[in-house]
Motif scaffolding. Sequence first.
Motif, PDB file in Angstrom:
ATOM      1  N   ALA A  66       0.900  -1.409   0.016  1.00  0.00           N
ATOM      2  CA  ALA A  66       0.194   0.137   0.084  1.00  0.00           C
ATOM      3  C   ALA A  66       0.749   1.288   0.066  1.00  0.00           C
ATOM      4  O   ALA A  66       1.861   1.251   0.681  1.00  0.00           O
ATOM      5  N   VAL A  67       0.548   2.215  -0.654  1.00  0.00           N
ATOM      6  CA  VAL A  67       1.021   3.573  -0.695  1.00  0.00           C
ATOM      7  C   VAL A  67      -0.173   4.601  -0.235  1.00  0.00           C
ATOM      8  O   VAL A  67      -1.285   4.682  -0.831  1.00  0.00           O
ATOM      9  N   LEU A  68       0.133   4.977   1.051  1.00  0.00           N
ATOM     10  CA  LEU A  68      -0.926   5.722   1.664  1.00  0.00           C
ATOM     11  C   LEU A  68      -0.447   7.204   1.684  1.00  0.00           C
ATOM     12  O   LEU A  68       0.627   7.694   2.008  1.00  0.00           O
ATOM     13  N   GLY A  69      -1.574   8.033   1.456  1.00  0.00           N
ATOM     14  CA  GLY A  69      -1.188   9.614   1.230  1.00  0.00           C
ATOM     15  C   GLY A  69      -1.156  10.065   2.970  1.00  0.00           C
ATOM     16  O   GLY A  69      -1.332   9.333   3.639  1.00  0.00           O
ATOM     17  N   THR A  70      -0.927  11.166   2.917  1.00  0.00           N
ATOM     18  CA  THR A  70      -0.823  11.894   4.186  1.00  0.00           C
ATOM     19  C   THR A  70      -2.102  12.926   4.237  1.00  0.00           C
ATOM     20  O   THR A  70      -2.508  13.426   3.298  1.00  0.00           O
ATOM     21  N   THR A  71      -2.452  13.277   5.613  1.00  0.00           N
ATOM     22  CA  THR A  71      -3.427  14.329   5.595  1.00  0.00           C
ATOM     23  C   THR A  71      -2.700  15.321   6.565  1.00  0.00           C
ATOM     24  O   THR A  71      -2.052  14.927   7.822  1.00  0.00           O
TER      25      THR A  71
END
Length: 114
Positions: free
Chosen positions: A7-12
């Motif tokens: 998984a490549v997860l974005g940031t918030t």
Amino acid sequence: MTAYAIAVLGTTPGAPHPDVLTYIERVQSTFTPYGGRFLVHGTKGEWLEGEPLGGIVMIEFPDLEAAHAWYASPAYQQILPLRTDHLPGSLVLLEGVPESYDAARTAAAMRAAG
């Protein structure tokens, strides 16, 4: 043959949403019954080429069937929205290569094919 969930997860901005924290607390218990284990968790990586894509998660499974079974499991499907509703990202399941794999042989076969 060993398989992987990557998984490549974005940031918030700011602190993670509480649901994302609950997801993180519970996710390992969903893949352990399928022989899964973390190889990488949340690492941003040292990007040498291209643009940074986000945090990386990599889970190893005994085979692709186990990886699919984990993803489709009621336990994982129950917590999945805790992440997807608050954190953008992508997930791929893929099969590894055998220890005897040789990229040069693959290139040679591709050349021969045409």
